[in-house]
Design an enzyme around this catalytic site. Structure first.
Site, PDB file in Angstrom:
ATOM      1  NE  ARG A  68      -4.329  -1.425   2.109  1.00  0.00           N
ATOM      2  CZ  ARG A  68      -5.461  -1.081   2.689  1.00  0.00           C
ATOM      3  NH1 ARG A  68      -5.502  -0.032   3.486  1.00  0.00           N
ATOM      4  NH2 ARG A  68      -6.556  -1.790   2.498  1.00  0.00           N
ATOM      5  CE  LYS A  70       3.061  -0.372  -5.252  1.00  0.00           C
ATOM      6  NZ  LYS A  70       2.885  -1.728  -5.770  1.00  0.00           N
ATOM      7  CB  THR A  71       4.906   5.422  -5.563  1.00  0.00           C
ATOM      8  OG1 THR A  71       3.484   5.336  -5.449  1.00  0.00           O
ATOM      9  CG2 THR A  71       5.430   4.193  -6.285  1.00  0.00           C
ATOM     10  CE  LYS A 141       0.074  21.969  -9.957  1.00  0.00           C
ATOM     11  NZ  LYS A 141      -0.278  22.206  -8.543  1.00  0.00           N
ATOM     12  NE  ARG A 219     -19.921   8.581 -41.846  1.00  0.00           N
ATOM     13  CZ  ARG A 219     -20.954   8.290 -42.636  1.00  0.00           C
ATOM     14  NH1 ARG A 219     -21.062   8.847 -43.821  1.00  0.00           N
ATOM     15  NH2 ARG A 219     -21.912   7.473 -42.213  1.00  0.00           N
ATOM     16  CE1 TYR A 220     -24.703  12.771 -40.392  1.00  0.00           C
ATOM     17  CE2 TYR A 220     -22.785  12.818 -41.832  1.00  0.00           C
ATOM     18  CZ  TYR A 220     -24.105  12.457 -41.601  1.00  0.00           C
ATOM     19  OH  TYR A 220     -24.816  11.790 -42.557  1.00  0.00           O
ATOM     20  CG  HIS A 282     -36.649   8.028 -38.088  1.00  0.00           C
ATOM     21  ND1 HIS A 282     -35.401   8.507 -38.422  1.00  0.00           N
ATOM     22  CD2 HIS A 282     -37.380   8.065 -39.231  1.00  0.00           C
ATOM     23  CE1 HIS A 282     -35.389   8.834 -39.703  1.00  0.00           C
ATOM     24  NE2 HIS A 282     -36.569   8.572 -40.227  1.00  0.00           N
ATOM     25  N   GLY A 311     -34.863   1.120 -45.510  1.00  0.00           N
ATOM     26  CA  GLY A 311     -33.793   1.883 -44.869  1.00  0.00           C
ATOM     27  C   GLY A 311     -33.787   1.753 -43.361  1.00  0.00           C
TER      28      GLY A 311
END
Length: 530
Positions: A68, A70-71, A141, A219-220, A282, A311
């Site tokens: 838990r 270490k750094t 940062k 694309r949109y 739709h 379609g």
């Protein structure tokens, strides 16, 4: 060296996911970069023959408390945060023996993986990373000087950047890495806070955070002047986010939205009860059917509204076969999605280069929980997904006449479809297939009228002597506030009705149903869909 280019001389690597680690470390070492690391990451690199310095040798403290701690140390965070052009910062680093760290490579404890597999509370707690996010935020940062990499997919771009600039990286590259890093820690914290809210039964936490990972730049959006992208939320629910596209053009914003609607609807019908097909246009169903074969299910769904099906999006609840594919291929179809597709079906669709074929890993579970979000000006509306379902045994008969077995089966079918139709929703069903759908009208009477008109139009188109609405059943997503909507359904030819009930005028509506000879059942549940 230009002003915005900075070399990488020292790198700290500490990763849970070891994918690509050795190749990255070897490439860095080949450029003379000093490697710092911790625990299993250091061990993996040493086993690959790399020279690695332990972070504990830099901090002067061993890893402790089961890793838990270490750094979390000034020697690490000072090396990440020190401004290289600030004399006071660099003087402090020299005075305290703090080495500069130019590159941080961290991917976090696999909290999301533990969440996906339903790990117990204590295991979830142990999978909450502390040191990783702290280092990531520090490095991000200080991106004017420091590179931070949090995703395996950025290993290759990092090495390409170093190759392009002779061991250095540009400011714009570091900016992009920093943005990705902050998004990663934000998403991680969102997963932790969301899990904890669920774990302690907090249904409306003071702060709700949502996060997603980019799956596709579109694309949109709904219209060409709108920019758009598709993000996944990390869940493994079968459907549009987990499906594999086998062929066809890139999916558009509207394709994704409509395909999701189609697959969620067809998933209401289990394959054990027979093949089913839903056709969406739709975001609304224009035909849904169940039959003994998949081809028949498709043709019956298509016959509900052939005009709107052109379609459209086709969703199937079983593996797509060649016979059904040949039928679908007769008209223009945007997308077909199914739990699978046999080789014959794939070969037929191969001639339709623009048709998108998707296979999903099974059906979605319509009873599964989860949250649904809707953006409003200045905020989000959050609610549980509508996973409400009813069976025949849940229905309350409120009229003098009880529905026949055939009517009852169609009523349950119609109710499942109505759940997926925009309100106000009216759905006519006959023999396991929709014959008229009225969606999204401000008046329930108008929805009923439109559904009946569509049924009549199809009768004329198919050369039938009478409307298929005659002898059908009708579902309404919410109660009839007056008898007029019910009477419109009766006039169209419906013989049975399913609706939530709960109106102040239920008695009036029930009396009208009795007078018209209709059978009616109440669900006690509504399915508004706005």
């Amino acid at each position: 060296m230009t002003a915005d280019l900075h070399p990488i001389r020292r790198a700290l690597l500490s990763v849970s996911d070891k994918t690509g680690l050795i190749e990255l470390a070897q490439a860095l070492a080949a450029r003379g970069v000093e490697l710092l690391s911790t625990g299993g990451t250091a061990r993996a690199m040493r086993e690959a023959g790399l020279t690695v310095k332990d972070v504990a040798d830099v901090t002067g403290f061993p890893e402790m408390m089961d890793g838990r701690v270490k750094t979390l140390h000034p020697a690490v965070h000072g090396g990440l945060l020190a401004l290289r052009d600030n004399e006071a910062h660099m003087g402090a680093a020299t005075a305290h023996g703090i080495p500069e760290i130019d590159l941080l490579v961290v991917n976090l404890y696999p909290f999301e993986d533990a969440l996906a597999r339903g790990a117990a509370y204590d295991e979830m707690i142990e999978n909450i990373d502390i040191g990783g996010p702290a280092m990531i935020r520090a490095a991000a940062k200080n991106h004017r000087f420091v590179n931070v990499v949090v995703d395996v997919e950025d290993y290759a771009p990092l090495l390409a950047e170093l190759e392009a600039h002779d061991g250095q990286t540009s400011y714009t590259f570091r900016q992009r890495l920093a943005q990705v890093a902050y998004a990663r820690t934000g998403a991680y914290d969102a997963a932790v806070s969301g899990w904890m809210a669920d774990a302690i039964g907090e249904t409306a936490p003071r702060r709700r955070v949502v996060a997603g990972k980019l799956a596709q730049t579109l694309r949109y959006g709904e219209n060409p002047h709108q920019q758009a992208a598709f993000y996944t939320d990390g869940t493994d629910r079968p459907g549009i986010s987990t499906a594999q596209q086998l062929q066809g053009k890139e999916l558009s914003y509207n394709n994704i939205n409509d395909t999701d609607a189609a697959f969620e609807l067809v998933s209401e019908f289990l394959p054990i009860d027979g093949p089913a097909c839903a056709i969406i246009k739709h975001a609304n169903p224009c035909g849904v059917a169940r039959a003994s074969t998949l081809k028949e299910a498709y043709t019956r769904a298509f016959d509900c509204d052939r005009t709107s099906a052109f379609g459209g999006i086709v969703a199937l609840n079983t593996i797509l076969d060649a016979e059904t594919a040949a039928e679908i291929a007769k008209i223009f179809t945007e997308v077909v999605i199914a739990p699978g597709a046999d080789q014959g079906a794939r070969d037929i669709f191969a001639a339709k280069k623009n048709l998108r074929l998707l296979v999903a890993p099974g059906l979605a579970n319509p009873a599964a929980g989860g949250l649904a979000f809707k953006q409003v000006s200045g905020g989000l509306l959050v609610q549980d997904k509508d996973n409400g379902r009813v069976a025949a045994d849940d229905l309350k008969v409120v009229t003098k006449r009880t529905p026949s077995d055939a009517e009852m089966a169609d009523l349950v079918f119609a109710w499942k479809v109505a759940k997926h139709v925009k309100s106000n929703a009216i759905v006519y069903v006959k023999d396991g297939a929709t014959v008229g759908v009225g969606a999204g009208q401000m008046s329930r009477v108008d929805s009923s009228t439109i559904a009946a008109l569509k049924a009549g139009r199809m009768a004329r188109e198919m050369g039938l002597d009478e409307t298929p609405a005659k002898g059908s059943v009708v579902a309404s997503d919410a109660f009839f506030p007056f008898a007029d909507g019910l009477l419109a359904a009766a006039e169209a030819g419906a013989t049975a009705v399913i609706q939530p009930g709960g109106s102040m005028r239920d008695d009036e509506v029930i009396a009208a149903a009795d007078e018209a000879g209709l059978a009616m059942v109440f669900t006690g549940m509504r399915h508004f869909r706005h």
